[in-house]
Design a protein around this motif. Structure first.
Motif, short mmCIF file in Angstrom:
data_model
loop_
_atom_site.label_atom_id
_atom_site.label_comp_id
_atom_site.label_asym_id
_atom_site.label_seq_id
_atom_site.Cartn_x
_atom_site.Cartn_y
_atom_site.Cartn_z
N ILE A 217 0.81 -1.13 0.07
CA ILE A 217 -0.07 -0.06 0.08
C ILE A 217 0.77 1.17 0.08
N ALA A 218 1.75 1.46 1.00
CA ALA A 218 2.82 2.59 1.13
C ALA A 218 3.01 2.74 -0.41
N CYS A 219 3.83 1.85 -0.94
CA CYS A 219 4.78 2.14 -2.15
C CYS A 219 3.69 2.42 -3.46
N THR A 220 2.40 1.88 -3.39
CA THR A 220 1.53 2.26 -4.35
C THR A 220 1.07 3.82 -4.14
N MET A 221 0.86 4.17 -2.88
CA MET A 221 0.33 5.53 -2.79
C MET A 221 1.55 6.36 -3.47
N ALA A 222 2.84 5.99 -3.05
CA ALA A 222 3.88 6.92 -3.51
C ALA A 222 3.85 7.04 -4.95
N LEU A 223 3.73 5.80 -5.62
CA LEU A 223 3.73 5.53 -7.26
C LEU A 223 2.55 6.55 -7.71
N LEU A 224 1.31 6.39 -7.17
CA LEU A 224 0.16 6.99 -7.65
C LEU A 224 0.52 8.62 -7.67
N ALA A 225 1.06 9.23 -6.62
CA ALA A 225 1.48 10.39 -6.55
C ALA A 225 2.46 10.73 -7.58
N ARG A 226 3.44 10.16 -7.73
CA ARG A 226 4.41 10.40 -8.96
C ARG A 226 3.61 10.55 -10.26
N ALA A 227 2.67 9.52 -10.55
CA ALA A 227 1.95 9.28 -11.70
C ALA A 227 1.04 10.60 -11.78
N ARG A 228 0.48 11.21 -10.74
CA ARG A 228 -0.36 12.40 -10.91
C ARG A 228 0.61 13.63 -10.92
N GLU A 229 1.74 13.49 -10.49
CA GLU A 229 2.43 14.84 -10.47
C GLU A 229 3.87 14.79 -11.50
N GLY A 230 3.88 13.53 -11.80
CA GLY A 230 5.05 13.59 -12.91
C GLY A 230 6.43 13.65 -12.55
#
Length: 204
Positions: free
Chosen positions: A177-190
């Motif tokens: 979960i924690a890794c996924t949340m960080a990844l989604l933030a990167r995908a949204r913010e580039g």
């Protein structure tokens, strides 16, 4: 808008646990490993392929808010990739291989957005006790091992054989979960592009 490119009920449960709103759309991707493919490369590739396949289905509605999340989990023991068992005999073979030993659970996660491709590989060490034959028979008869990589789920009956782990518990369930949340933030913010599998983490 977030789309989970997986039909896994466990991944759906974990995203809900994280408080995310999402829809589910499974992808039809060949999950066979390529000859000589390293386990970390394998799960990362499949996660990317799953996410990209669903992304392509939504070309007409792609926007700054759309993110597609793909994931793939496998178990590795003695360098062998253990996917979902093909039958009860295969499940028995896998569990006997894991009994009394340490193995690794690898999950590749990937996100696709208009900002690019983003991916990570999470690795957890899992310690297994020896398994009594009557317990093994009971577990296989329950049918629980049949839809799980390595023929077991840490959140079910098999928890009795796992005295400890090193790493993310949710990774063993199928989605860190924690890794996924960080990844989604990167995908949204580039923030950055996808990275290769982490060679510094040993997979035995």
């Amino acid at each position: 808008m977030l789309i989970l490119a997986s039909s896994s009920p466990r991944r759906r449960q974990l995203l809900q646990l994280a408080g995310l709103d999402f829809t589910v759309e499974s992808s039809d991707v060949d999950e066979s490993a390529q000859p000589g493919e390293a386990p970390a490369t394998y799960v990362q590739r499949l996660a990317l392929e799953k996410a990209q396949a669903v992304w392509e289905h939504h070309k007409a509605e792609q926007s700054q808010d759309l993110v597609v999340l793909g994931a793939d989990t496998t178990v590795v023991c003695d360098g062998e990739i253990l996917g979902k068992p093909i039958d009860p005999a295969d499940a028995r073979r896998m569990l006997r291989m894991l009994a009394g030993r340490t193995h690794q659970v690898l999950t590749g996660i990937a996100a696709v957005s208009l900002r690019g491709l983003f991916s990570e590989v999470e690795i957890t060490q899992v310690y297994f006790d020896l398994i009594h034959e009557d317990e093994l028979n009971q577990y296989i008869a329950s049918g629980e091992p049949m839809d799980k990589a390595g023929a077991y789920g840490i959140q079910g009956y098999a928890a009795r054989w796992i005295p400890r782990i090193e790493g993310c518990f949710f990774n063993v369930m199928g989605l860190p979960i924690a890794c996924t949340m960080a990844l989604l933030a990167r995908a949204r913010e580039g923030h950055s592009e996808t990275q290769p599998p982490p060679s510094r983490l040993a997979v035995r």
